[in-house]
Scaffold this active site. Structure first.
Site, PDB file in Angstrom:
ATOM      1  N   TYR A  63       0.675  -1.172   0.163  1.00  0.00           N
ATOM      2  CA  TYR A  63      -0.157  -0.023   0.048  1.00  0.00           C
ATOM      3  C   TYR A  63       0.984   1.263  -0.091  1.00  0.00           C
ATOM      4  CZ  TYR A  63      -3.749  -3.203   1.486  1.00  0.00           C
ATOM      5  OH  TYR A  63      -4.858  -4.222   1.551  1.00  0.00           O
ATOM      6  N   SER A  64       0.737   1.926  -1.080  1.00  0.00           N
ATOM      7  CA  SER A  64       1.472   3.291  -1.315  1.00  0.00           C
ATOM      8  C   SER A  64       3.050   2.965  -0.963  1.00  0.00           C
ATOM      9  CB  SER A  64       1.053   4.269  -0.463  1.00  0.00           C
ATOM     10  OG  SER A  64      -0.222   4.779  -0.803  1.00  0.00           O
TER      11      SER A  64
END
Length: 348
Positions: A63-64
């Site tokens: 995630y990111s």
């Protein structure tokens, strides 16, 4: 807030799990469209969730590109959260670099991944470490051995998987039981009132093996939020996109929304709350992962835990969302009609 046992373990988690996929969202990345909550916003959301009784937070290294994990760890530090008061789950599998070994469920990627995740989170252990996807190349034995080593080292407390087929999870259980490895205690999977495919094979397997279920995208990417109609775009800024993920049968989805809207209007609550409450009503669900871009969305989703649908409401929603017959399910049901367990009654 209610708490449910995590699989066969002695650990209890809140039935609402705060998902961290909307945190960070770098400019120019796919995560930007999902959410770009900054550190102050993350602190506020985690604080609100904890106040509401949530003790379960789920993130992932991908995630990111790790920023979500970093922000979760920073928020726990900023808020002064006692480590034993939260259950932190994260995942490994996704692409974390440009090299050929910077992805997958190999021993090398798992060992590198857990160290990097612990560093970003600022923790000495991860409560639930999950394999984020199906690796068709790495032998299951290799993956399980690596995870078992992490449990034995104390870096990880429990292990789980996400987006695996039922047959492969059963294979993993057989190997773990035979070799004495830590077994998968949970599966994280897509499930919603408009996407009940899980009930065909994975749910019976989970119930047999006493696995916990963490549900992702219970609102089907926002489609089930109630903000949209069959021919409506919804309010400005709402995330309609094309609703291609997760894939949903649109006609069935709109029928589900119509049925949920009747229940929602009668209770004077949002359709989103009913969609979440429906998923929570299923006995095989351990926790529903909610993600939010704003505190208003978070509060509305948290409130779903307060709704107890009636038997009639669940029956109506079940009918609107029922799966079409599929082989071998319809044959198993027909042939098994006379093999339902009955109490034994001795003659005489």
């Amino acid at each position: 807030m209610k708490y449910r046992r995590l699989g066969r373990t002695g650990l209890y988690v809140s039935e609402i799990c705060l998902g961290a996929m909307t945190f960070a969202g770098q400019e120019g990345s796919m995560w930007r469209a999902i959410g770009s909550v900054d550190q102050a916003g993350v602190d506020a959301m985690i604080g609100r969730a904890l106040e509401a009784g949530v003790n379960f937070i789920d993130t992932a290294d991908v995630y990111s590109s790790g920023e979500s994990e970093r922000m979760v760890g920073q928020a726990l530090k900023n808020l002064g959260v006692k480590r034993s008061d939260v259950v932190i789950a994260t995942k490994v599998y996704g692409e974390m670099g440009k090299g050929p070994n910077d992805r997958g469920a190999s021993r090398g990627h798992i060992m590198d991944g857990v160290k990097a995740s612990l560093d970003r989170l600022g923790l000495d252990h991860i409560d639930l470490y999950q394999i984020h996807g199906n690796d068709s190349i790495t032998p299951v034995e290799e993956t399980l051995r690596a995870l078992d080593d992490l449990v034995r080292e104390g870096l990880v407390r429990y292990v789980g998987c996400s987006n695996w087929a039922a047959w492969k999870m059963m294979k993993a259980h057989g190997i773990a039981d035979h070799r004495g490895y830590a077994r998968f205690e949970t599966v994280q999977a897509y499930y919603s009132i408009a996407g009940r495919d899980l009930e065909r094979d994975i749910v019976p397997m989970m119930q047999d093996q006493q696995m916990g279920l963490m549900v992702w995208s219970p609102l089907a990417g926002g489609l089930l939020s109630g903000k949209f109609g069959r021919d409506e775009d919804g309010p400005e800024g709402a995330r309609r996109a094309s609703f291609d993920f997760p894939p949903v049968n649109r006609d069935r989805a709109w029928d589900c929304i119509d049925a949920m809207r009747k229940v929602a209007d009668a209770r004077a609550v949002s359709v989103a709350r009913i969609a979440l409450a429906y998923v929570l009503s299923k006995p095989f669900v351990t926790s529903v992962i909610i993600g939010a871009k704003t505190n208003e969305q978070l509060d509305d989703n948290l409130a779903a835990a307060e709704i107890a649908l009636t038997v009639d409401e669940i029956a109506a929603l079940d009918e609107a969302s029922k799966l079409p017959p599929e082989y071998p399910g319809w044959m198993l049901e027909r042939q098994g009609a006379h093999r339902v367990p009955q109490p034994f009654k001795p003659k005489g």
